[in-house]
Design a protein around this motif. Structure first.
Motif, PDB file in Angstrom:
ATOM      1  N   ALA A  44     -26.665   2.833  -1.139  1.00  0.00           N
ATOM      2  CA  ALA A  44     -26.337   2.758   0.297  1.00  0.00           C
ATOM      3  C   ALA A  44     -25.352   1.652   0.632  1.00  0.00           C
ATOM      4  O   ALA A  44     -24.393   1.859   1.387  1.00  0.00           O
ATOM      5  CB  ALA A  44     -27.619   2.578   1.100  1.00  0.00           C
ATOM      6  N   ASN A  45     -25.545   0.464   0.090  1.00  0.00           N
ATOM      7  CA  ASN A  45     -24.661  -0.655   0.419  1.00  0.00           C
ATOM      8  C   ASN A  45     -23.365  -0.646  -0.363  1.00  0.00           C
ATOM      9  O   ASN A  45     -22.511  -1.516  -0.172  1.00  0.00           O
ATOM     10  CB  ASN A  45     -25.391  -1.981   0.182  1.00  0.00           C
ATOM     11  N   SER A  46     -23.220   0.338  -1.251  1.00  0.00           N
ATOM     12  CA  SER A  46     -22.015   0.421  -2.070  1.00  0.00           C
ATOM     13  C   SER A  46     -21.044   1.483  -1.573  1.00  0.00           C
ATOM     14  O   SER A  46     -19.878   1.480  -1.957  1.00  0.00           O
ATOM     15  CB  SER A  46     -22.400   0.716  -3.532  1.00  0.00           C
ATOM     16  N   GLU A  47     -21.510   2.388  -0.731  1.00  0.00           N
ATOM     17  CA  GLU A  47     -20.634   3.445  -0.229  1.00  0.00           C
ATOM     18  C   GLU A  47     -19.546   2.872   0.668  1.00  0.00           C
ATOM     19  O   GLU A  47     -19.817   2.084   1.575  1.00  0.00           O
ATOM     20  CB  GLU A  47     -21.440   4.488   0.557  1.00  0.00           C
ATOM     21  N   VAL A  48     -18.316   3.238   0.386  1.00  0.00           N
ATOM     22  CA  VAL A  48     -17.186   2.864   1.241  1.00  0.00           C
ATOM     23  C   VAL A  48     -17.044   3.966   2.293  1.00  0.00           C
ATOM     24  O   VAL A  48     -16.712   5.106   1.973  1.00  0.00           O
ATOM     25  CB  VAL A  48     -15.898   2.695   0.416  1.00  0.00           C
ATOM     26  N   GLU A  49     -17.317   3.602   3.530  1.00  0.00           N
ATOM     27  CA  GLU A  49     -17.451   4.611   4.578  1.00  0.00           C
ATOM     28  C   GLU A  49     -16.118   5.130   5.104  1.00  0.00           C
ATOM     29  O   GLU A  49     -16.023   6.283   5.530  1.00  0.00           O
ATOM     30  CB  GLU A  49     -18.252   4.029   5.758  1.00  0.00           C
ATOM     31  N   ARG A  50     -15.091   4.276   5.077  1.00  0.00           N
ATOM     32  CA  ARG A  50     -13.854   4.682   5.741  1.00  0.00           C
ATOM     33  C   ARG A  50     -12.649   4.034   5.077  1.00  0.00           C
ATOM     34  O   ARG A  50     -12.616   2.808   4.869  1.00  0.00           O
ATOM     35  CB  ARG A  50     -13.910   4.273   7.213  1.00  0.00           C
ATOM     36  N   LEU A  51     -11.651   4.849   4.716  1.00  0.00           N
ATOM     37  CA  LEU A  51     -10.391   4.358   4.168  1.00  0.00           C
ATOM     38  C   LEU A  51      -9.245   5.118   4.829  1.00  0.00           C
ATOM     39  O   LEU A  51      -9.219   6.354   4.818  1.00  0.00           O
ATOM     40  CB  LEU A  51     -10.334   4.551   2.641  1.00  0.00           C
ATOM     41  N   TRP A  52      -8.316   4.374   5.385  1.00  0.00           N
ATOM     42  CA  TRP A  52      -7.165   4.967   6.075  1.00  0.00           C
ATOM     43  C   TRP A  52      -6.048   3.942   6.015  1.00  0.00           C
ATOM     44  O   TRP A  52      -6.183   2.831   6.523  1.00  0.00           O
ATOM     45  CB  TRP A  52      -7.559   5.323   7.504  1.00  0.00           C
ATOM     46  N   ALA A  53      -4.948   4.296   5.390  1.00  0.00           N
ATOM     47  CA  ALA A  53      -3.887   3.333   5.079  1.00  0.00           C
ATOM     48  C   ALA A  53      -2.887   3.147   6.208  1.00  0.00           C
ATOM     49  O   ALA A  53      -2.400   4.115   6.798  1.00  0.00           O
ATOM     50  CB  ALA A  53      -3.135   3.775   3.831  1.00  0.00           C
ATOM     51  N   ASP A  54      -2.573   1.888   6.462  1.00  0.00           N
ATOM     52  CA  ASP A  54      -1.396   1.522   7.250  1.00  0.00           C
ATOM     53  C   ASP A  54      -0.253   1.387   6.252  1.00  0.00           C
ATOM     54  O   ASP A  54      -0.270   0.506   5.381  1.00  0.00           O
ATOM     55  CB  ASP A  54      -1.648   0.191   7.958  1.00  0.00           C
ATOM     56  N   ILE A  55       0.742   2.254   6.325  1.00  0.00           N
ATOM     57  CA  ILE A  55       1.818   2.272   5.334  1.00  0.00           C
ATOM     58  C   ILE A  55       3.124   1.706   5.888  1.00  0.00           C
ATOM     59  O   ILE A  55       4.187   1.905   5.308  1.00  0.00           O
ATOM     60  CB  ILE A  55       2.041   3.698   4.787  1.00  0.00           C
ATOM     61  N   SER A  56       3.018   0.940   6.976  1.00  0.00           N
ATOM     62  CA  SER A  56       4.234   0.417   7.602  1.00  0.00           C
ATOM     63  C   SER A  56       4.975  -0.575   6.704  1.00  0.00           C
ATOM     64  O   SER A  56       6.205  -0.654   6.732  1.00  0.00           O
ATOM     65  CB  SER A  56       3.906  -0.224   8.950  1.00  0.00           C
ATOM     66  N   LYS A  57       4.236  -1.332   5.892  1.00  0.00           N
ATOM     67  CA  LYS A  57       4.891  -2.308   5.016  1.00  0.00           C
ATOM     68  C   LYS A  57       5.739  -1.604   3.959  1.00  0.00           C
ATOM     69  O   LYS A  57       6.872  -2.027   3.672  1.00  0.00           O
ATOM     70  CB  LYS A  57       3.844  -3.206   4.348  1.00  0.00           C
ATOM     71  N   ALA A  58       5.213  -0.553   3.377  1.00  0.00           N
ATOM     72  CA  ALA A  58       5.976   0.204   2.383  1.00  0.00           C
ATOM     73  C   ALA A  58       7.224   0.825   3.009  1.00  0.00           C
ATOM     74  O   ALA A  58       8.298   0.846   2.399  1.00  0.00           O
ATOM     75  CB  ALA A  58       5.105   1.285   1.757  1.00  0.00           C
ATOM     76  N   LYS A  59       7.084   1.317   4.220  1.00  0.00           N
ATOM     77  CA  LYS A  59       8.245   1.888   4.901  1.00  0.00           C
ATOM     78  C   LYS A  59       9.311   0.826   5.144  1.00  0.00           C
ATOM     79  O   LYS A  59      10.503   1.062   4.935  1.00  0.00           O
ATOM     80  CB  LYS A  59       7.812   2.504   6.239  1.00  0.00           C
ATOM     81  N   GLN A  65       0.822  -1.201   0.000  1.00  0.00           N
ATOM     82  CA  GLN A  65       0.000   0.000   0.000  1.00  0.00           C
ATOM     83  C   GLN A  65       0.860   1.255   0.000  1.00  0.00           C
ATOM     84  O   GLN A  65       1.906   1.296   0.657  1.00  0.00           O
ATOM     85  CB  GLN A  65      -0.896   0.036   1.239  1.00  0.00           C
ATOM     86  N   VAL A  66       0.378   2.278  -0.707  1.00  0.00           N
ATOM     87  CA  VAL A  66       0.944   3.612  -0.547  1.00  0.00           C
ATOM     88  C   VAL A  66      -0.210   4.571  -0.242  1.00  0.00           C
ATOM     89  O   VAL A  66      -1.247   4.553  -0.901  1.00  0.00           O
ATOM     90  CB  VAL A  66       1.735   4.079  -1.783  1.00  0.00           C
ATOM     91  N   GLY A  67      -0.029   5.349   0.790  1.00  0.00           N
ATOM     92  CA  GLY A  67      -1.038   6.310   1.223  1.00  0.00           C
ATOM     93  C   GLY A  67      -0.362   7.398   2.029  1.00  0.00           C
ATOM     94  O   GLY A  67       0.865   7.407   2.182  1.00  0.00           O
ATOM     95  N   SER A  68      -1.152   8.301   2.549  1.00  0.00           N
ATOM     96  CA  SER A  68      -0.586   9.380   3.367  1.00  0.00           C
ATOM     97  C   SER A  68      -0.503   8.984   4.830  1.00  0.00           C
ATOM     98  O   SER A  68       0.174   9.638   5.618  1.00  0.00           O
ATOM     99  CB  SER A  68      -1.439  10.645   3.228  1.00  0.00           C
ATOM    100  N   GLY A  69      -1.269   7.942   5.211  1.00  0.00           N
ATOM    101  CA  GLY A  69      -1.334   7.571   6.615  1.00  0.00           C
ATOM    102  C   GLY A  69      -2.156   8.547   7.431  1.00  0.00           C
ATOM    103  O   GLY A  69      -2.014   8.626   8.659  1.00  0.00           O
ATOM    104  N   TYR A  70      -3.051   9.276   6.755  1.00  0.00           N
ATOM    105  CA  TYR A  70      -3.858  10.308   7.418  1.00  0.00           C
ATOM    106  C   TYR A  70      -5.282  10.230   6.879  1.00  0.00           C
ATOM    107  O   TYR A  70      -5.499  10.071   5.682  1.00  0.00           O
ATOM    108  CB  TYR A  70      -3.255  11.684   7.139  1.00  0.00           C
ATOM    109  N   GLU A  71      -6.251  10.362   7.770  1.00  0.00           N
ATOM    110  CA  GLU A  71      -7.661  10.177   7.429  1.00  0.00           C
ATOM    111  C   GLU A  71      -8.429  11.469   7.652  1.00  0.00           C
ATOM    112  O   GLU A  71      -8.234  12.145   8.663  1.00  0.00           O
ATOM    113  CB  GLU A  71      -8.225   9.060   8.319  1.00  0.00           C
ATOM    114  N   GLN A  72      -9.316  11.802   6.702  1.00  0.00           N
ATOM    115  CA  GLN A  72     -10.126  13.010   6.848  1.00  0.00           C
ATOM    116  C   GLN A  72     -11.444  12.812   6.107  1.00  0.00           C
ATOM    117  O   GLN A  72     -11.498  12.147   5.077  1.00  0.00           O
ATOM    118  CB  GLN A  72      -9.370  14.205   6.268  1.00  0.00           C
TER     119      GLN A  72
END
Length: 336
Positions: free
Chosen positions: A279-294, A243-250
């Protein structure tokens, strides 16, 4: 693998992330073939807008990822393949799911078969955080269960699993990179950050958006393409999902208000039912754990936390307004 001096094919090079990746690779010393979608207008997408010093070093190939022969021909002589070509619009996948299977799944199969037949090719396959569906735990690691909550997500799950199957079955050197919500210059106005920017820049102060409460891990495109390069260069990435992400959720609402702050605008937000997913298709929350990439790649985002997001948004706003990309008949119109 040292990127400098190696020849790389980038599929989807005419798109948002793909075009930025081509520039990154050229600056790293790669010889780059840019595989762009053939069309009757002769358009090469964002490749046509490269600075001359980049454009002159890129071999442009027009074709279609759904054509196995064209894919194999384009891959000849390449030691690296970055596979980004895909249909990515989630709303359109509700209307035309078969086209997502043809492009995202069968297109990936063509890449994999060509890589196997040609040999001596490392493949970096592009996934998406949408494969997880709504987070069951956060931050989301690569071990999180996958769930296709849209036809788009399902097609990407299928493509990911095909890519990994070729690693397990044929020992093909495949790495899967899973970016979270990338944003930045050149992104389509269908995406949430550009649509907010374009509405404000056009003078609107009542901003039309879909659901405001879902959270996203918004990742600036410069960080994403550095992640692609790091996955390609590392021998430890083979057979891995990273995974690559910012590691920050908003939340979407928080992001809209931060953009308004950057643009020095007072806004009100109104719900546009056309932009709200089933309604059942909305992805409510995404927040990356980027420890593996690090750990595996020694990669980490340079645009992280609220300060990093604000900096990335400032660069994005500057590009959209400087390029006058907001000159559309109606920036508040919703295009699937």
């Amino acid at each position: 693998m040292n990127l400098a001096g190696n020849k790389a094919l980038v599929t989807g090079a005419d798109g948002f992330i793909g075009s930025h990746l081509v520039e990154e690779l050229v600056r790293s010393g790669c010889e780059v073939k840019a595989f762009v979608y053939y069309n009757a207008f002769g358009s090469t997408g964002w490749v046509a807008h490269f600075p001359e010093e980049i454009k002159s070093q890129v071999e442009v190939i027009q074709g279609d990822i759904r054509d196995a022969g064209a894919v194999k021909q384009a891959m000849r002589g390449c030691k690296l393949v970055f596979h980004l070509a895909a249909l990515v619009g989630i709303p359109y996948s509700y209307l035309a799911p078969e086209s997502y299977i043809d492009t995202n799944v069968k297109g990936t199969l063509h890449i994999l078969q060509a890589a196997r037949e040609l040999g001596n090719v490392k493949l970096v396959h592009t996934s998406t955080s949408e494969v997880y569906g709504t987070a069951r735990f956060v931050p989301i690691s690569e071990e999180h269960p996958i769930l296709g909550q849209s036809p788009y997500a399902a097609s990407k799950i299928g493509a990911d699993q095909l890519a990994l199957s070729f690693y397990h079955a044929y020992d093909l050197p495949v790495a899967v990179i899973r970016p979270f919500n990338t944003y930045g210059p050149r992104q389509s106005l269908r995406a949430v950050i550009p649509t907010i920017i374009s509405q404000i820049a056009s003078g609107a102060r009542r901003i039309r958006l879909g659901s405001l409460h879902p959270t996203r891990d918004f990742t600036f495109v410069k960080d994403t393409v550095r992640g692609f390069a790091a996955v390609a260069a590392s021998p430890r990435s083979v057979g891995q999902v990273i995974q690559v992400g910012s590691g920050y959720e908003q939340t979407i609402e928080q992001t809209a208000r931060l953009i308004a702050e950057v643009m020095d605008a007072q806004i009100e937000i109104e719900a546009d039912q056309a932009r709200i997913r089933p309604a059942n298709s909305e992805v409510e929350r995404l927040w990356a754990d980027i420890s593996k990439a690090k750990k595996l790649l020694d990669w980490q985002p340079e645009y992280t936390g609220e300060e990093g997001l604000k900096r990335g948004l400032s660069e994005t706003v500057q590009w959209f307004t400087a390029e006058r990309s907001v000159r559309y008949p109606n920036p508040q119109a919703y295009t699937i």
